[in-house]
Design a protein around this motif. Structure first.
Motif, short mmCIF file in Angstrom:
data_model
loop_
_atom_site.label_atom_id
_atom_site.label_comp_id
_atom_site.label_asym_id
_atom_site.label_seq_id
_atom_site.Cartn_x
_atom_site.Cartn_y
_atom_site.Cartn_z
N ILE A 41 -14.28 -15.18 -2.96
CA ILE A 41 -14.38 -15.39 -1.34
C ILE A 41 -15.65 -14.94 -0.72
N SER A 42 -15.89 -15.40 0.48
CA SER A 42 -17.21 -14.89 1.20
C SER A 42 -17.18 -13.40 1.45
N ALA A 43 -18.24 -12.86 1.42
CA ALA A 43 -18.42 -11.42 1.38
C ALA A 43 -17.72 -10.98 2.69
N TYR A 44 -17.83 -11.71 4.00
CA TYR A 44 -17.38 -11.14 5.12
C TYR A 44 -15.67 -11.02 5.08
N ALA A 45 -15.03 -11.57 4.38
CA ALA A 45 -13.50 -11.77 4.32
C ALA A 45 -12.96 -10.73 3.09
N ALA A 46 -13.89 -10.04 2.74
CA ALA A 46 -13.65 -9.01 1.51
C ALA A 46 -12.84 -7.97 1.83
N ARG A 47 -13.21 -7.20 3.03
CA ARG A 47 -12.54 -6.21 3.52
C ARG A 47 -11.05 -6.45 3.67
N ASP A 48 -10.99 -7.54 4.43
CA ASP A 48 -9.33 -8.15 4.74
C ASP A 48 -8.46 -8.23 3.42
N TYR A 49 -9.09 -8.88 2.33
CA TYR A 49 -8.45 -8.95 1.21
C TYR A 49 -7.95 -7.47 0.65
N ALA A 50 -8.97 -6.72 0.56
CA ALA A 50 -8.84 -5.33 0.10
C ALA A 50 -7.75 -4.62 0.86
N GLN A 51 -7.65 -4.75 2.06
CA GLN A 51 -6.56 -4.25 2.89
C GLN A 51 -5.21 -4.92 2.76
N MET A 52 -5.25 -6.12 2.44
CA MET A 52 -3.82 -6.67 1.89
C MET A 52 -3.42 -6.23 0.40
N ILE A 53 -4.48 -5.93 -0.22
CA ILE A 53 -4.18 -5.55 -1.78
C ILE A 53 -3.43 -4.13 -1.31
N ARG A 54 -4.23 -3.37 -0.67
CA ARG A 54 -3.81 -1.85 -0.65
C ARG A 54 -2.35 -1.79 0.25
N ASP A 55 -2.05 -2.69 1.12
CA ASP A 55 -0.97 -2.63 1.92
C ASP A 55 0.48 -3.07 0.79
N PHE A 56 0.02 -4.18 0.06
CA PHE A 56 1.08 -4.42 -0.74
C PHE A 56 1.30 -3.18 -1.94
N ALA A 57 0.13 -2.68 -2.18
CA ALA A 57 0.59 -1.40 -3.12
C ALA A 57 1.42 -0.53 -2.20
N VAL A 58 1.14 -0.15 -1.29
CA VAL A 58 1.79 1.02 -0.43
C VAL A 58 3.23 0.61 -0.40
N ARG A 59 3.65 -0.67 -0.06
CA ARG A 59 5.16 -1.49 -0.06
C ARG A 59 5.31 -1.09 -1.49
N ARG A 60 4.75 -1.39 -2.52
CA ARG A 60 5.40 -1.27 -3.83
C ARG A 60 5.79 0.16 -4.02
N GLU A 61 4.96 1.23 -3.71
CA GLU A 61 5.29 2.63 -3.57
C GLU A 61 6.36 2.86 -3.00
N LEU A 62 6.41 2.37 -1.79
CA LEU A 62 7.85 2.82 -0.91
C LEU A 62 9.08 2.19 -1.71
N ILE A 63 9.11 1.00 -2.19
CA ILE A 63 10.19 0.47 -2.79
C ILE A 63 10.36 1.60 -3.99
N ALA A 64 9.47 1.84 -4.82
CA ALA A 64 9.87 2.78 -5.77
C ALA A 64 10.22 4.32 -5.36
N LEU A 65 9.68 4.59 -4.40
CA LEU A 65 10.13 5.89 -3.84
C LEU A 65 11.79 5.95 -3.15
N GLY A 66 12.14 4.65 -2.67
CA GLY A 66 13.43 4.57 -2.27
C GLY A 66 14.52 4.27 -3.60
N ARG A 67 13.92 3.78 -4.49
CA ARG A 67 14.68 3.72 -5.84
C ARG A 67 15.17 5.08 -6.31
N ASP A 68 14.00 5.75 -6.57
CA ASP A 68 14.13 7.02 -7.06
C ASP A 68 14.93 7.94 -6.28
N ILE A 69 14.75 7.83 -4.78
CA ILE A 69 15.61 8.77 -3.97
C ILE A 69 17.28 8.36 -4.15
N SER A 70 17.47 6.79 -4.29
CA SER A 70 18.68 6.62 -4.65
C SER A 70 19.46 7.00 -6.08
#
Length: 496
Positions: free
Chosen positions: A106-135
């Protein structure tokens, strides 16, 4: 883009694929880094190797980051040597996959948006894993698996996950910093000498400190029986009593006078602390309240004071031996639900570090750093009480010094303000000579008369102001500190 989209190697279950992720975003961000290494500097504070869903992508990012940090080139050609034996890369076509990644950049100016998207998905996966662990843990009914302990552990994990979400602020231009400084100075100028922070209700102390400032960590220290808790409850009560909500100069809604107060009482119960505050408000000695030895008029004053103060935004948590991570989580929750303008901790040495340390100095260091982090994150002053070492008692002059702080290195370093409560009257009472020594008795009585009802707050460190001593009045029967009447005010009839 579509010709290189892939599922994870060896991932057959639909459960893995149902987790939030974007293979395409990962591929395009990696392609941007491999074609222009400068992109890495823009996204390094947002995303790390652990945020990638595809394990191969995590390895590629890790190797590329390591090379870029050494000022070496990271490209499909240079990375090929490090990944030749990688089974994951072989499954996707070998080194040719790296070339296809670069082609999908992708063009360089959009890189930070893509990085934030990847981070947000990772946090969501951790939340799902934490929820399953609690359950899963909640389903295991064993003697060791107490629900209360599970709740604390889950809160700590959520707190840790929340802390990871804060990207570093990084550098800012001097122009922006100077603009902020001018704005603060202009606000101070418009106050015409008024307080910059929250008023404690003790005029001489406010004059010396300029009030309690947001993001500051203040340490209030003293030997037992000096009145640390009394002074803290007095200040907390004064702030909560003066609370008025309205529109601030910056346009936000909140406290325009006084504030909502949180009080972590690790030593005394909430009822004992409330009794102290009501003793001051109703002017009924605290020991009479404990014994129930009150006249009808005093009991009526006590009840009326309780009714008058029931709407005060003063919130007490008397859970003992709290870990610092829990203090942060509970303070954050209080600010979100009821508001929080000042936080008190009584006292620092009764807190626990989040994890066991090899010595007490390291534990106290983690605690003070945690308290300072709370002050900065919530943008509030945090006042933590602290014990002093016994070496004070062995000196002739018993006024405390910075070196008297227990585990003083970290406390002194992390605090913006260090104050000591000192009542010479307490020590003088214990030096009463025998009745047959008339001259010594006369000197002692003169000294006691001079010291009666007086206390000092010694400011041993203040990062943004002067150090020195503030004289206060102290009424022991009500455990109340107040403004001391100066000799030149006596005729004017000014009181506490």
């Amino acid at each position: 883009m579509n010709e290189i989209a892939t599922i994870r190697p060896g991932e057959d279950s639909s459960e893995g694929e149902s987790l939030p992720h974007s293979i395409e975003a990962e591929q395009q961000l990696l392609g941007a880094i491999l074609t222009n290494n400068d992109v890495y500097d823009r996204i390094a504070s947002v995303v790390s190797a652990g945020h990638f869903f595809e394990p191969l992508h995590a390895r590629i990012f890790e190797i590329a980051a390591a090379r870029i940090q050494k000022n070496a080139l990271a490209s499909p050609v240079t990375l090929k040597a490090f990944l030749e034996d990688d089974e994951g890369l072989e499954a996707l076509g070998g080194p040719a996959y790296l070339v296809r990644l670069a082609g999908a950049a992708i063009s360089a100016y959009a890189a930070r948006d893509y990085a934030q998207m990847i981070r947000d998905f990772a946090v969501r996966r951790e939340l799902i894993a934490l929820g399953r662990d609690i359950s899963a843990r909640a389903s295991e009914i064993t003697v060791e698996n107490e629900p209360s302990e599970q709740i604390v552990e889950a809160e700590q994990k959520l707190y840790k996950l929340g802390e990871q979400g804060h990207a570093a602020r990084g550098f800012q231009s001097f122009l922006k910093a100077a603009t902020d400084a001018v704005r603060v100075a202009a606000a101070a100028y418009q106050r015409e000498g008024g307080l910059a922070g929250i008023a404690t209700g003790l005029e001489d102390l406010d004059r010396k400190l300029g009030g309690l400032h947001p993001s500051d960590l203040l340490i209030l220290a003293g030997r037992p029986s000096m009145g640390k808790t009394s002074l803290a409850t007095n200040i907390a009560f004064n702030i909560a009593k003066a609370y008025q909500r309205g529109t601030r100069p910056d346009g936000t809604e909140g406290a325009v006078q006084g504030g909502a107060v949180g009080f972590f009482s690790l030593e005394m119960s909430a009822e004992q602390l409330a009794a102290r505050i009501l003793s001051e408000a109703a002017e009924v000695p605290s020991e009479q309240i404990r014994r129930g030895d009150m006249t009808e008029a005093e009991f009526r004053r006590f009840v009326e004071a309780a009714k008058a103060l029931e709407t005060c935004p003063l919130y007490i948590d008397d859970t003992p031996a709290l870990p610092i991570s829990q203090v942060a989580a509970r303070a954050r929750r209080l600010k979100r639900t009821h508001g929080l303008d000042v936080l008190f901790v009584d006292y620092l040495q009764l807190l626990r570090a989040a994890s066991a340390k090899d010595n007490r100095v390291n534990e106290v260091s983690e605690i003070t750093q945690g308290l300072k982090a709370i002050a900065k994150e919530l943008n509030i002053p945090v006042i933590a009480l602290s014990q002093l070492s016994r070496q004070v008692e062995s000196r002739e002059d018993k006024r405390p010094q910075l070196s008297d702080l227990r585990e003083s290195g970290s406390i002194e370093q992390d605090a913006d303000v260090v104050m000591f409560v000192f009542r010479e009257e307490y020590y003088a009472e214990r030096e009463k000579p025998s009745d047959d020594k008339l001259d010594a008795m006369a000197d002692w009585q003169a000294r006691m008369e001079r010291l009666l009802g007086k206390a000092e707050v010694i400011i041993g460190k203040q990062r943004h102001g002067p150090i020195g001593t503030v004289d206060l009045s102290f009424e022991g029967k009500f455990t109340r500190f107040g403004n001391l009447v100066k000799p030149w005010q006596q005729g004017a009839g000014e009181g506490f």
